[in-house]
Design a protein around this motif. Structure first.
Motif, PDB file in Angstrom:
ATOM      1  N   THR A   1       0.846  -1.179   0.000  1.00 32.25           N
ATOM      2  CA  THR A   1       0.000   0.000   0.000  1.00 32.25           C
ATOM      3  C   THR A   1       0.878   1.224   0.000  1.00 32.25           C
TER       4      THR A   1
ATOM      5  N   VAL B   1       1.439   4.906  -0.204  1.00 34.89           N
ATOM      6  CA  VAL B   1       0.558   6.047   0.025  1.00 34.89           C
ATOM      7  C   VAL B   1       1.199   7.386  -0.290  1.00 34.89           C
TER       8      VAL B   1
ATOM      9  N   PRO C   1       7.701   6.137   9.778  1.00 38.64           N
ATOM     10  CA  PRO C   1       6.630   5.506   9.013  1.00 38.64           C
ATOM     11  C   PRO C   1       7.109   4.140   8.533  1.00 38.64           C
TER      12      PRO C   1
ATOM     13  N   GLU D   1       9.660  -0.725   9.754  1.00 36.60           N
ATOM     14  CA  GLU D   1       9.404   0.416  10.622  1.00 36.60           C
ATOM     15  C   GLU D   1      10.346   0.272  11.812  1.00 36.60           C
TER      16      GLU D   1
ATOM     17  N   TYR E   1       4.401   3.332   3.462  1.00 38.55           N
ATOM     18  CA  TYR E   1       3.289   2.377   3.383  1.00 38.55           C
ATOM     19  C   TYR E   1       2.389   2.515   4.611  1.00 38.55           C
ATOM     20  N   GLU E   2       1.167   1.998   4.445  1.00 37.70           N
ATOM     21  CA  GLU E   2       0.253   1.866   5.582  1.00 37.70           C
ATOM     22  C   GLU E   2       0.017   0.379   5.816  1.00 37.70           C
TER      23      GLU E   2
ATOM     24  N   THR F   1      -2.610  -0.975   7.328  1.00 40.97           N
ATOM     25  CA  THR F   1      -3.996  -1.323   7.063  1.00 40.97           C
ATOM     26  C   THR F   1      -4.596  -0.351   6.064  1.00 40.97           C
ATOM     27  N   GLN F   2      -5.607  -0.808   5.368  1.00 40.29           N
ATOM     28  CA  GLN F   2      -6.371   0.058   4.489  1.00 40.29           C
ATOM     29  C   GLN F   2      -7.732   0.303   5.131  1.00 40.29           C
TER      30      GLN F   2
END
Ligand SMILES: [Fe+2]
Length: 198
Positions: free
Chosen positions: A2, A4, A95, A149, A176-177, A179-180
């Protein structure tokens, strides 16, 4: 995965010792880094960091802490590398990111660091793959595609200090994240009793 955003880093002021000389205990490391005419070899960086014996007092002028999040203190920087001391208060964290195009290695100087490694999945989500507790002396080397991280998960009042090398210096990194966002329908299923709709 993901992806972002792509976050640009802001160069920090160099905090070399007087006369522009680096800290004496970093001399072997800096000698190699200053000889670079291209991207550093990650195995060489790892070996040099493992051989450096360092405490906070050895790089005290570069051990400055931020008010909001960890602070990056540049010790020395050329076109081919950046050497920094990162200072983390309790609960400071990066992050989730990778290091594409950059050789990255760091050593824990003081405190216990936590590294959470992630892997990409066919779904496009990233998944935690390992959690590593890093004691003083631990050296971490990140390959281009590694996603991780780093955080200071120690109690309030306990600092973390790490010595980092990036070659070449980071201009941007993929962030990145974990979770979405979930659908509203799914959220409803987790609502408090009496509030659920399906
Ligand atoms: Fe990193």
């Amino acid at each position: 995965m993901t992806h972002v955003s792509s976050a640009a880093t802001t160069p920090s002021m160099c905090r070399c010792t007087k006369g522009g000389e680096t800290y004496s205990r970093l001399a072997p490391l800096v000698e190699y880094l200053d000889s670079l005419t291209g991207r550093a070899d990650l195995k060489v960086l790892t070996g040099l960091l493992e051989s450096v014996q360092l405490t906070r007092s050895d790089i005290a002028p570069s051990c400055l802490f931020g008010q909001k999040g960890y602070k990056r203190n540049t010790i020395r920087k050329t076109d081919w590398y950046e050497l920094l001391a990162l200072c983390w208060r309790s609960a400071d964290r990066t992050p989730i990111h990778d290091h594409r195009g950059v050789s990255c290695a760091f050593k824990v100087i003081e405190g216990e660091g936590t590294e959470i490694r992630f892997r990409e999945t066919p779904s496009g989500l990233i998944c935690p793959a390992a959690t590593i507790l890093m004691q003083p002396g631990y050296v971490c080397a990140a390959e281009d595609s590694d996603i991780h991280e780093v955080a200071n998960m120690q109690a309030p009042g306990i600092d973390l200090i790490t010595l980092h090398i990036y070659s070449p210096p980071i201009k941007s990194m993929n962030v990145y994240e974990f979770t979405q966002p979930v659908s509203e329908h799914c959220k409803d299923a987790y609502a408090a009793p009496g509030e659920a709709h399906g």
